[in-house]
Design a protein around this motif. Structure first.
Motif, mmCIF file in Angstrom:
data_model
loop_
_atom_site.group_PDB
_atom_site.id
_atom_site.type_symbol
_atom_site.label_atom_id
_atom_site.label_comp_id
_atom_site.label_asym_id
_atom_site.label_seq_id
_atom_site.Cartn_x
_atom_site.Cartn_y
_atom_site.Cartn_z
ATOM 1 N N UNK A 12 0.812 -1.200 0.000
ATOM 2 C CA UNK A 12 0.000 0.000 0.000
ATOM 3 C C UNK A 12 0.851 1.257 0.000
ATOM 4 N N UNK A 13 1.883 1.249 0.820
ATOM 5 C CA UNK A 13 2.728 2.439 0.929
ATOM 6 C C UNK A 13 3.478 2.753 -0.363
ATOM 7 N N UNK A 14 3.758 1.752 -1.171
ATOM 8 C CA UNK A 14 4.380 2.038 -2.474
ATOM 9 C C UNK A 14 3.563 3.067 -3.235
ATOM 10 N N UNK A 19 2.083 8.575 -5.153
ATOM 11 C CA UNK A 19 1.107 9.648 -5.319
ATOM 12 C C UNK A 19 1.596 10.927 -4.657
ATOM 13 N N UNK A 20 2.214 10.800 -3.508
ATOM 14 C CA UNK A 20 2.754 11.981 -2.845
ATOM 15 C C UNK A 20 3.931 12.558 -3.630
ATOM 16 N N UNK A 24 -0.132 14.013 -7.636
ATOM 17 C CA UNK A 24 -1.450 13.757 -8.216
ATOM 18 C C UNK A 24 -2.521 13.826 -7.131
ATOM 19 N N UNK A 25 -3.669 14.424 -7.423
ATOM 20 C CA UNK A 25 -4.752 14.450 -6.427
ATOM 21 C C UNK A 25 -5.350 13.057 -6.256
ATOM 22 N N UNK A 203 5.205 11.646 4.193
ATOM 23 C CA UNK A 203 3.744 11.755 4.100
ATOM 24 C C UNK A 203 3.118 10.423 3.688
ATOM 25 N N UNK A 204 3.741 9.755 2.738
ATOM 26 C CA UNK A 204 3.182 8.523 2.210
ATOM 27 C C UNK A 204 3.048 7.415 3.235
#
Length: 233
Positions: A12-14, A19-20, A24-25, A203-204
């Protein structure tokens, strides 16, 4: 907008990190794998292998059936997001395939083998010495492969940070559970500590972290490792 169906795990963290990093929103939807959320009809419609993460991109490619574009498998998602943004996957063919080979190394070796190491060292209902030794030794071997490579280049695929690093880093965050001492792999340690300080990475790894329970109860273990996992859904 990208909808991310995920949980606070290495896979999941990948995607959270990617994204962070790209900016990308996105909207994140927690899929509590200990509670069995991965077996719901809605999630299986976008991730038939009942594994997180999966994404739905309302601005993605057009599909034959006219539905919103969805994608499962974290490696495929990383490639998609890299191509969507033009970041973290080089355009030069040699550098591109160098990145993809180290991404496949993560998908085929780092993830599965370290996942088994976690299982037999932490989650198995009883210690099985053969399995613990087999997977701990394989974890050390794989760290050695990374250490040799990172002794030659700043990052796994060369001197630029790529999706190969984004894919592998989350799995090395649990090195203690894998029976690893990072001091034994100085190049991996240097790489790991550098990536861990990147603002997007910080953040991710916090995405959904508060929702995940640190220790699984017997019910969660049954869902993940017992009959529920192997039932037809």
């Amino acid at each position: 907008m990208i909808d991310v169906y995920s949980w606070a795990t290495p896979n999941g963290h990948k995607v959270h990190i990617m994204l962070e990093e790209t900016g990308l929103p996105y909207t994140v939807h927690g899929v509590d794998i200990g509670a069995g959320d991965q077996f719901t009809a809605g999630f299986l419609a976008i991730s038939p292998n009942n594994k997180i993460p999966a994404i739905v991109d309302s601005e993605g490619p057009k599909t034959v059936d006219g539905k919103a574009f969805s994608l499962f498998e974290s490696g495929a998602i990383l490639i998609y997001l890299a191509e969507k943004t033009g970041r973290f996957l080089p355009a030069d063919p040699a550098a591109r395939y160098a990145t993809l080979q180290w991404l496949m190394f993560q998908m085929g070796s780092i993830g599965p083998m370290l996942g088994q190491t976690h299982h037999f060292r932490v989650y198995a209902p009883e210690p099985i010495e053969y399995a613990i030794n087999r997977y701990t030794n394989e974890a050390r071997r794989l760290y050695g492969v990374m250490d040799t490579q990172l002794g030659k280049t700043a990052y796994l695929a060369g001197n630029d940070y790529t999706i190969a690093d984004i894919a592998s880093f989350p799995w090395t965050r649990s090195w203690k559970n894998q029976g690893i001492e990072l001091d034994d792999f100085p190049n991996v340690k240097r790489w790991h500590e550098e990536i861990a300080t990147r603002p997007a990475v910080l953040r991710g790894v916090e995405v959904l972290a508060d929702a995940r329970q640190p220790l699984m109860d017997d019910k969660a273990k049954e869902v993940l490792f017992g009959a529920t996992q192997y039932a037809k859904h």
